[in-house]
Scaffold this motif. Structure first.
Motif, PDB file in Angstrom:
ATOM      1  N   ARG A 282      -4.965  -6.473  -6.478  1.00 23.18           N
ATOM      2  CA  ARG A 282      -5.445  -6.440  -5.091  1.00 23.18           C
ATOM      3  C   ARG A 282      -5.240  -5.060  -4.465  1.00 23.18           C
ATOM      4  O   ARG A 282      -5.882  -4.717  -3.458  1.00 23.18           O
ATOM      5  CB  ARG A 282      -4.722  -7.503  -4.257  1.00 23.18           C
ATOM      6  CG  ARG A 282      -3.222  -7.305  -4.190  1.00 23.18           C
ATOM      7  CD  ARG A 282      -2.486  -8.402  -3.449  1.00 23.18           C
ATOM      8  NE  ARG A 282      -1.050  -8.207  -3.485  1.00 23.18           N
ATOM      9  CZ  ARG A 282      -0.390  -7.363  -2.700  1.00 23.18           C
ATOM     10  NH1 ARG A 282      -1.056  -6.662  -1.798  1.00 23.18           N
ATOM     11  NH2 ARG A 282       0.918  -7.240  -2.793  1.00 23.18           N
ATOM     12  N   LEU A 283      -4.347  -4.261  -5.070  1.00 26.15           N
ATOM     13  CA  LEU A 283      -4.050  -2.928  -4.532  1.00 26.15           C
ATOM     14  C   LEU A 283      -4.823  -1.820  -5.245  1.00 26.15           C
ATOM     15  O   LEU A 283      -4.612  -0.644  -4.971  1.00 26.15           O
ATOM     16  CB  LEU A 283      -2.536  -2.647  -4.632  1.00 26.15           C
ATOM     17  CG  LEU A 283      -1.630  -3.550  -3.790  1.00 26.15           C
ATOM     18  CD1 LEU A 283      -0.169  -3.272  -4.088  1.00 26.15           C
ATOM     19  CD2 LEU A 283      -1.914  -3.345  -2.303  1.00 26.15           C
ATOM     20  N   TYR A 284      -5.737  -2.192  -6.142  1.00 23.64           N
ATOM     21  CA  TYR A 284      -6.520  -1.177  -6.862  1.00 23.64           C
ATOM     22  C   TYR A 284      -7.333  -0.279  -5.917  1.00 23.64           C
ATOM     23  O   TYR A 284      -7.463   0.926  -6.176  1.00 23.64           O
ATOM     24  CB  TYR A 284      -7.454  -1.841  -7.877  1.00 23.64           C
ATOM     25  CG  TYR A 284      -6.772  -2.309  -9.149  1.00 23.64           C
ATOM     26  CD1 TYR A 284      -5.389  -2.237  -9.293  1.00 23.64           C
ATOM     27  CD2 TYR A 284      -7.505  -2.823 -10.215  1.00 23.64           C
ATOM     28  CE1 TYR A 284      -4.762  -2.668 -10.455  1.00 23.64           C
ATOM     29  CE2 TYR A 284      -6.896  -3.247 -11.388  1.00 23.64           C
ATOM     30  CZ  TYR A 284      -5.520  -3.175 -11.497  1.00 23.64           C
ATOM     31  OH  TYR A 284      -4.905  -3.592 -12.655  1.00 23.64           O
ATOM     32  N   PRO A 285      -7.888  -0.824  -4.817  1.00 20.07           N
ATOM     33  CA  PRO A 285      -8.618   0.066  -3.893  1.00 20.07           C
ATOM     34  C   PRO A 285      -7.749   1.188  -3.342  1.00 20.07           C
ATOM     35  O   PRO A 285      -8.235   2.302  -3.128  1.00 20.07           O
ATOM     36  CB  PRO A 285      -9.079  -0.888  -2.782  1.00 20.07           C
ATOM     37  CG  PRO A 285      -9.193  -2.224  -3.461  1.00 20.07           C
ATOM     38  CD  PRO A 285      -8.057  -2.246  -4.440  1.00 20.07           C
TER      39      PRO A 285
ATOM     40  N   HIS B  38      -8.593   5.157  -3.572  1.00 26.68           N
ATOM     41  CA  HIS B  38      -8.764   5.963  -2.363  1.00 26.68           C
ATOM     42  C   HIS B  38      -7.776   7.124  -2.283  1.00 26.68           C
ATOM     43  O   HIS B  38      -8.065   8.122  -1.616  1.00 26.68           O
ATOM     44  CB  HIS B  38      -8.632   5.081  -1.114  1.00 26.68           C
ATOM     45  CG  HIS B  38      -9.702   4.043  -1.029  1.00 26.68           C
ATOM     46  ND1 HIS B  38      -9.547   2.851  -0.346  1.00 26.68           N
ATOM     47  CD2 HIS B  38     -10.950   3.991  -1.558  1.00 26.68           C
ATOM     48  CE1 HIS B  38     -10.652   2.130  -0.450  1.00 26.68           C
ATOM     49  NE2 HIS B  38     -11.514   2.808  -1.183  1.00 26.68           N
TER      50      HIS B  38
ATOM     51  N   GLU C 199     -13.711  -2.243  -7.905  1.00 28.15           N
ATOM     52  CA  GLU C 199     -13.712  -0.935  -7.237  1.00 28.15           C
ATOM     53  C   GLU C 199     -13.119   0.128  -8.156  1.00 28.15           C
ATOM     54  O   GLU C 199     -13.585   1.270  -8.196  1.00 28.15           O
ATOM     55  CB  GLU C 199     -12.937  -1.022  -5.923  1.00 28.15           C
ATOM     56  CG  GLU C 199     -13.132   0.193  -5.032  1.00 28.15           C
ATOM     57  CD  GLU C 199     -12.683  -0.045  -3.600  1.00 28.15           C
ATOM     58  OE1 GLU C 199     -12.407   0.958  -2.911  1.00 28.15           O
ATOM     59  OE2 GLU C 199     -12.612  -1.209  -3.170  1.00 28.15           O
TER      60      GLU C 199
ATOM     61  N   ALA D 246      -8.345 -10.579  -9.184  1.00 30.79           N
ATOM     62  CA  ALA D 246      -8.883 -10.080  -7.916  1.00 30.79           C
ATOM     63  C   ALA D 246     -10.131  -9.273  -8.249  1.00 30.79           C
ATOM     64  O   ALA D 246     -10.108  -8.044  -8.253  1.00 30.79           O
ATOM     65  CB  ALA D 246      -7.841  -9.241  -7.187  1.00 30.79           C
TER      66      ALA D 246
ATOM     67  N   GLU E 285       0.816  -1.208   0.000  1.00 32.98           N
ATOM     68  CA  GLU E 285       0.000   0.000   0.000  1.00 32.98           C
ATOM     69  C   GLU E 285       0.852   1.261   0.000  1.00 32.98           C
ATOM     70  O   GLU E 285       0.552   2.222  -0.713  1.00 32.98           O
ATOM     71  CB  GLU E 285      -0.928  -0.011   1.223  1.00 32.98           C
ATOM     72  CG  GLU E 285      -2.025  -1.056   1.145  1.00 32.98           C
ATOM     73  CD  GLU E 285      -3.026  -0.895   2.278  1.00 32.98           C
ATOM     74  OE1 GLU E 285      -3.012   0.172   2.932  1.00 32.98           O
ATOM     75  OE2 GLU E 285      -3.826  -1.828   2.491  1.00 32.98           O
TER      76      GLU E 285
ATOM     77  N   ASP F 165     -13.154  -8.524  -6.987  1.00 31.78           N
ATOM     78  CA  ASP F 165     -13.780  -7.532  -6.101  1.00 31.78           C
ATOM     79  C   ASP F 165     -12.953  -6.252  -6.017  1.00 31.78           C
ATOM     80  O   ASP F 165     -13.500  -5.140  -6.066  1.00 31.78           O
ATOM     81  CB  ASP F 165     -13.969  -8.120  -4.703  1.00 31.78           C
ATOM     82  CG  ASP F 165     -15.016  -9.233  -4.689  1.00 31.78           C
ATOM     83  OD1 ASP F 165     -15.848  -9.260  -5.626  1.00 31.78           O
ATOM     84  OD2 ASP F 165     -14.989 -10.067  -3.764  1.00 31.78           O
ATOM     85  N   ASP F 166     -11.636  -6.413  -5.883  1.00 24.03           N
ATOM     86  CA  ASP F 166     -10.754  -5.237  -5.800  1.00 24.03           C
ATOM     87  C   ASP F 166     -10.729  -4.482  -7.122  1.00 24.03           C
ATOM     88  O   ASP F 166     -10.756  -3.244  -7.145  1.00 24.03           O
ATOM     89  CB  ASP F 166      -9.333  -5.673  -5.416  1.00 24.03           C
ATOM     90  CG  ASP F 166      -9.271  -6.254  -4.014  1.00 24.03           C
ATOM     91  OD1 ASP F 166     -10.009  -5.752  -3.145  1.00 24.03           O
ATOM     92  OD2 ASP F 166      -8.502  -7.200  -3.799  1.00 24.03           O
TER      93      ASP F 166
END
Length: 427
Positions: free
Chosen positions: A123-126, A130, A174, A168, A70, A170-171
């Motif tokens: 997996r780090l797209y959220p 943000h 987003e 991934a 992150e 779900d991620d």
């Protein structure tokens, strides 16, 4: 060595190991320069083109993708935001002196290239969403310098790749939802309108934009509803009007089929923007000649499929009829070119149901029976001559057309059809 030389010998006084100096450039650009020096066959970093520098960036970052977390993403986006802000500041300050902000645009281009490693970590797209990465990406897509735009297009194309998204889901969704919220379709249409396909890089960039559209619609089929709203459907149809064949025209035919398949609204609106006429005009080029290459043949099949999809909407049948679509399909049956099998499929769609009565009457008026019954009496033996149709599919289309005619014709027209089944000559 004699005795005098031995007596005159003086040892080296500085026997201590040299300490590392503080002059080593540990910045990302410094690392790139050292990386470029590792291979003797490479140019100096300063002499490399932007494409060669981007390749070097990818090579340097390849081993770091697994270490991404992150904080790495946040730092990456922060650096990109700083480069963008600096470039915008210099552009405003030196509007009439582009040489004073060109270096900042090169830096911005390189910084955008570094973000390509994000596509390896969906997996780090959220985190990207943000920390404001989506709005920053959309700002880059609207940049006055097309090189910056193309870099952002490539990045977004990689981020939305279907294989990456499925890793991934779900991620990744987003990111897709954030793009939709910020009206990505509208921005992409603006990019399409700004690119000049005479330039090879921009032609490739246009192909990537279409790839982004495909990726987004695959991830969220409801997004295809925005195609008409933001003018994408109109742009695709205008691009199909261009004479000649190329890979981008092929991709446009694929996008058209995807948009029509995914949305009944798009099929309805197609007639309002002369979409039926556009497809008929594009297909008319192949009534007496075959496509030259396999990719061109694929484009023609895409257009036929799109035409069939459009005929699922009743209002488009009238437009098809007025646009002499029935006459064109009958002519294709008569010419026996590659367009013959898909023309059968289109007629099957056009003549079916109560809404096909007028098309059935027109089919007889233009002597369609004389072209149809050779298809009924003998199915081509080779799959190539059946246009890729199986023997069963060929028979299905032919018999379905006859079924529609039997249902929708009456009076003398029905009698003309029945006469085709009578046995001629002596028993």
């Amino acid at each position: 060595m004699d005795i005098e030389e031995l007596l005159d010998f003086q040892p080296t006084r500085n026997l201590k190991r040299d300490r590392p100096t503080d002059d080593v450039d540990n910045s990302y650009e410094g690392m790139l320069k050292r990386k470029a020096m590792e291979a003797p066959q490479r140019k100096k970093y300063e002499d490399m083109t932007d494409e060669e520098r981007l390749a070097l960036v990818m090579e340097l970052d390849e081993d770091k993708s697994d270490e991404m977390d992150e904080s790495t993403v946040k730092k990456m986006i922060l650096n990109l935001e700083k480069k963008y802000a600096k470039n915008q500041e210099l552009r405003i300050k030196h509007t009439e002196q582009p040489e004073k902000f060109m270096d900042s645009e090169v830096e911005l281009h390189i910084e955008t290239g570094k973000c390509l490693t994000l596509a390896t970590q969906p997996r780090l797209y959220p985190v990207l969403v943000h920390c404001g990465g989506v709005k920053l990406l959309l700002s880059l897509l609207s940049h006055p310098n097309n090189d910056i735009v193309l870099g952002a297009v490539e990045l977004l194309h990689e981020l939305t790749d279907s294989d990456v998204v499925n890793e991934a889901l779900d991620d990744a969704m987003e990111l897709v939802e954030a793009l939709v919220k910020n009206e990505i379709m509208s921005v992409l249409v603006q990019v399409l309108e700004s690119l000049d396909e005479k330039n090879d890089d921009e032609a490739k960039g246009l192909h990537n934009v279409l790839g982004i559209v495909e990726n987004l619609v695959e991830a969220d089929p409801n997004l295809s509803e925005d195609a008409f709203k933001h003018g994408l459907l109109t742009w695709v149809l205008n691009r199909l009007k261009v004479r000649g064949f190329d890979q981008n025209k092929l991709y446009c035919s694929e996008i058209l089929a995807i948009l029509l398949q995914s949305s009944e609204s798009n099929r309805t609106q197609l007639g309002n923007i002369e979409g039926i006429d556009t497809m008929l005009q594009a297909l008319a080029l192949y009534k007496r000649r075959n496509p030259q290459v396999t990719e061109e043949q694929e484009m023609v099949h895409n257009l036929f499929d799109s035409l069939c999809l459009s005929l699922l909407t009743n209002v488009n049948r009238d437009i098809f009829l007025k646009g002499e679509g029935v006459e064109l399909m009958v002519l294709m049956l008569r010419e026996k070119k590659m367009s013959r099998p898909p023309a059968l499929k289109v007629l099957n769609f056009a003549l079916q149901g109560d809404e096909g009565i007028n098309c059935c009457a027109k089919f007889l008026d233009v002597y369609g029976l004389s072209s149809l019954f050779p298809c009924f009496m003998k199915t081509p033996g080779k799959k190539v001559k059946r246009g890729g149709f199986s023997e069963m599919e060929w028979v299905e289309h032919v018999t379905s057309i006859i079924s529609h005619l039997l249902r929708n014709l009456s009076g003398s027209q029905l009698q003309r059809l029945m006469n085709k089944f009578y046995r001629r000559g002596p028993p």
